[in-house]
Design a protein around this motif. Sequence first.
Motif, PDB file in Angstrom:
ATOM      1  N   PRO A 187       7.835  -0.572  46.733  1.00 23.01           N
ATOM      2  CA  PRO A 187       7.114  -1.834  46.498  1.00 23.01           C
ATOM      3  C   PRO A 187       6.954  -2.177  45.027  1.00 23.01           C
ATOM      4  N   ASP A 188       7.124  -1.202  44.150  1.00 19.85           N
ATOM      5  CA  ASP A 188       6.947  -1.455  42.722  1.00 19.85           C
ATOM      6  C   ASP A 188       8.241  -1.900  42.040  1.00 19.85           C
ATOM      7  N   GLY A 189       9.347  -1.878  42.776  1.00 19.59           N
ATOM      8  CA  GLY A 189      10.612  -2.292  42.189  1.00 19.59           C
ATOM      9  C   GLY A 189      10.638  -3.777  41.902  1.00 19.59           C
ATOM     10  N   THR A 190      11.335  -4.151  40.849  1.00 20.95           N
ATOM     11  CA  THR A 190      11.453  -5.562  40.490  1.00 20.95           C
ATOM     12  C   THR A 190      12.560  -6.215  41.313  1.00 20.95           C
ATOM     13  N   LEU A 191      12.594  -7.531  41.282  1.00 19.04           N
ATOM     14  CA  LEU A 191      13.662  -8.264  41.964  1.00 19.04           C
ATOM     15  C   LEU A 191      15.022  -7.831  41.422  1.00 19.04           C
ATOM     16  N   ASP A 192      15.112  -7.681  40.111  1.00 18.46           N
ATOM     17  CA  ASP A 192      16.363  -7.259  39.480  1.00 18.46           C
ATOM     18  C   ASP A 192      16.796  -5.893  40.012  1.00 18.46           C
ATOM     19  N   GLU A 193      15.871  -4.940  40.071  1.00 15.45           N
ATOM     20  CA  GLU A 193      16.185  -3.593  40.541  1.00 15.45           C
ATOM     21  C   GLU A 193      16.596  -3.598  42.012  1.00 15.45           C
ATOM     22  N   HIS A 194      15.882  -4.372  42.815  1.00 12.10           N
ATOM     23  CA  HIS A 194      16.201  -4.458  44.237  1.00 12.10           C
ATOM     24  C   HIS A 194      17.605  -5.033  44.450  1.00 12.10           C
ATOM     25  N   LEU A 195      17.931  -6.086  43.714  1.00 11.90           N
ATOM     26  CA  LEU A 195      19.233  -6.720  43.888  1.00 11.90           C
ATOM     27  C   LEU A 195      20.366  -5.803  43.431  1.00 11.90           C
ATOM     28  N   VAL A 196      20.167  -5.105  42.320  1.00  5.17           N
ATOM     29  CA  VAL A 196      21.196  -4.167  41.861  1.00  5.17           C
ATOM     30  C   VAL A 196      21.457  -3.125  42.937  1.00  5.17           C
ATOM     31  N   ALA A 197      20.386  -2.572  43.505  1.00  5.54           N
ATOM     32  CA  ALA A 197      20.528  -1.538  44.536  1.00  5.54           C
ATOM     33  C   ALA A 197      21.202  -2.093  45.785  1.00  5.54           C
ATOM     34  N   LEU A 198      20.842  -3.314  46.170  1.00  4.94           N
ATOM     35  CA  LEU A 198      21.406  -3.915  47.375  1.00  4.94           C
ATOM     36  C   LEU A 198      22.897  -4.208  47.206  1.00  4.94           C
ATOM     37  N   VAL A 199      23.259  -4.844  46.088  1.00  5.45           N
ATOM     38  CA  VAL A 199      24.664  -5.177  45.856  1.00  5.45           C
ATOM     39  C   VAL A 199      25.486  -3.896  45.715  1.00  5.45           C
ATOM     40  N   ASP A 200      24.940  -2.913  45.007  1.00  6.36           N
ATOM     41  CA  ASP A 200      25.656  -1.654  44.830  1.00  6.36           C
ATOM     42  C   ASP A 200      25.889  -0.965  46.168  1.00  6.36           C
ATOM     43  N   ALA A 201      24.889  -1.020  47.063  1.00  9.98           N
ATOM     44  CA  ALA A 201      25.053  -0.404  48.385  1.00  9.98           C
ATOM     45  C   ALA A 201      26.179  -1.074  49.157  1.00  9.98           C
ATOM     46  N   TYR A 202      26.216  -2.405  49.136  1.00 11.24           N
ATOM     47  CA  TYR A 202      27.295  -3.133  49.817  1.00 11.24           C
ATOM     48  C   TYR A 202      28.661  -2.696  49.277  1.00 11.24           C
ATOM     49  N   LEU A 203      28.808  -2.716  47.944  1.00  7.81           N
ATOM     50  CA  LEU A 203      30.096  -2.406  47.335  1.00  7.81           C
ATOM     51  C   LEU A 203      30.492  -0.950  47.553  1.00  7.81           C
ATOM     52  N   ARG A 204      29.527  -0.055  47.434  1.00  9.58           N
ATOM     53  CA  ARG A 204      29.816   1.376  47.582  1.00  9.58           C
ATOM     54  C   ARG A 204      30.271   1.695  48.996  1.00  9.58           C
ATOM     55  N   ILE A 205      29.567   1.165  49.982  1.00 10.21           N
ATOM     56  CA  ILE A 205      29.901   1.460  51.380  1.00 10.21           C
ATOM     57  C   ILE A 205      31.233   0.822  51.752  1.00 10.21           C
ATOM     58  N   ALA A 206      31.461  -0.415  51.290  1.00  9.01           N
ATOM     59  CA  ALA A 206      32.729  -1.094  51.588  1.00  9.01           C
ATOM     60  C   ALA A 206      33.900  -0.380  50.924  1.00  9.01           C
ATOM     61  N   ALA A 207      33.698   0.109  49.691  1.00  6.40           N
ATOM     62  CA  ALA A 207      34.774   0.784  48.971  1.00  6.40           C
ATOM     63  C   ALA A 207      35.133   2.114  49.620  1.00  6.40           C
ATOM     64  N   ALA A 208      34.153   2.766  50.246  1.00  3.01           N
ATOM     65  CA  ALA A 208      34.399   4.075  50.860  1.00  3.01           C
ATOM     66  C   ALA A 208      35.329   3.959  52.070  1.00  3.01           C
ATOM     67  N   LYS A 209      35.193   2.862  52.827  1.00  4.93           N
ATOM     68  CA  LYS A 209      36.031   2.671  54.019  1.00  4.93           C
ATOM     69  C   LYS A 209      36.461   1.206  54.088  1.00  4.93           C
ATOM     70  N   PRO A 210      37.335   0.793  53.184  1.00  2.61           N
ATOM     71  CA  PRO A 210      37.688  -0.631  53.104  1.00  2.61           C
ATOM     72  C   PRO A 210      38.324  -1.190  54.365  1.00  2.61           C
ATOM     73  N   ALA A 211      39.185  -0.421  55.017  1.00  3.27           N
ATOM     74  CA  ALA A 211      39.841  -0.931  56.219  1.00  3.27           C
ATOM     75  C   ALA A 211      38.825  -1.169  57.331  1.00  3.27           C
ATOM     76  N   ALA A 212      37.915  -0.226  57.514  1.00  2.00           N
ATOM     77  CA  ALA A 212      36.888  -0.385  58.549  1.00  2.00           C
ATOM     78  C   ALA A 212      35.936  -1.517  58.188  1.00  2.00           C
ATOM     79  N   TRP A 213      35.623  -1.669  56.906  1.00  2.00           N
ATOM     80  CA  TRP A 213      34.678  -2.709  56.500  1.00  2.00           C
ATOM     81  C   TRP A 213      35.219  -4.100  56.811  1.00  2.00           C
ATOM     82  N   LYS A 214      36.532  -4.260  56.734  1.00  2.00           N
ATOM     83  CA  LYS A 214      37.115  -5.573  57.026  1.00  2.00           C
ATOM     84  C   LYS A 214      36.872  -5.984  58.475  1.00  2.00           C
TER      85      LYS A 214
END
Length: 210
Positions: free
Chosen positions: A88-115
């Motif tokens: 709850p103490d995270g800033t909007l900037d911190e939350h967005l960085v974590a969210l976007v990074d999670a999307y990219l990291r998970i998609a990069a790990a299994k790109p074919a499945a992510w499609k």
Amino acid sequence: MTEPARGGRTRTRLDPEIRREQIVDAAERVFTLRDPSEVTLEEIAEQAGVSRALVHNYFGDRSGVLAAVHLRCTLQLDEALRSISSDPDGTLDEHLVALVDAYLRIAAAKPAAWKLVGTPEATLHPLVVEARRRRCERLADWWGGDAAARLLARSVLGCLDAAVAAWLEQRDLSRGQALEVIHGLLLRGLAGILTQRSARPARAVGDPPR
């Protein structure tokens, strides 16, 4: 224990959850090699080494199998979202960085499945629709939990889906560069909207919309 297998062979009877994951593994391999709309339950069963009837018993039809692949692919995303929202103490900037990074990291790990995540047959399945609704609600809770926050959450997730899909298709930026671009886009838009909402006085019942 053993059970009859195709061709008169026998196979060890597995725990239902293990067998289910085995079928999802096989389906993911088949779907990433061919157009999902052309894949049959028989092909998935053949790849998994089970009967078509067993695949049908677990998932119903091809859309059910696709939904299972989709949900497993986005499971890590939901776990990341829960982790981010528990700060709850995270800033909007911190939350967005974590969210976007999670999307990219998970998609990069299994790109074919992510499609497969964006295929209409998967996204329209009731289980996937419900999972996406819960994801939107969790994100909206950060921003007040009202109707406007829910619209923002749906818009952000839609933008992330499209942006990550485009990045996977082109791969002309590193993950770090893609993170910078997508994060910058979302932060500039959301910061302005959320600042305006927090500064706007409450509208009395009967007042016209601003």
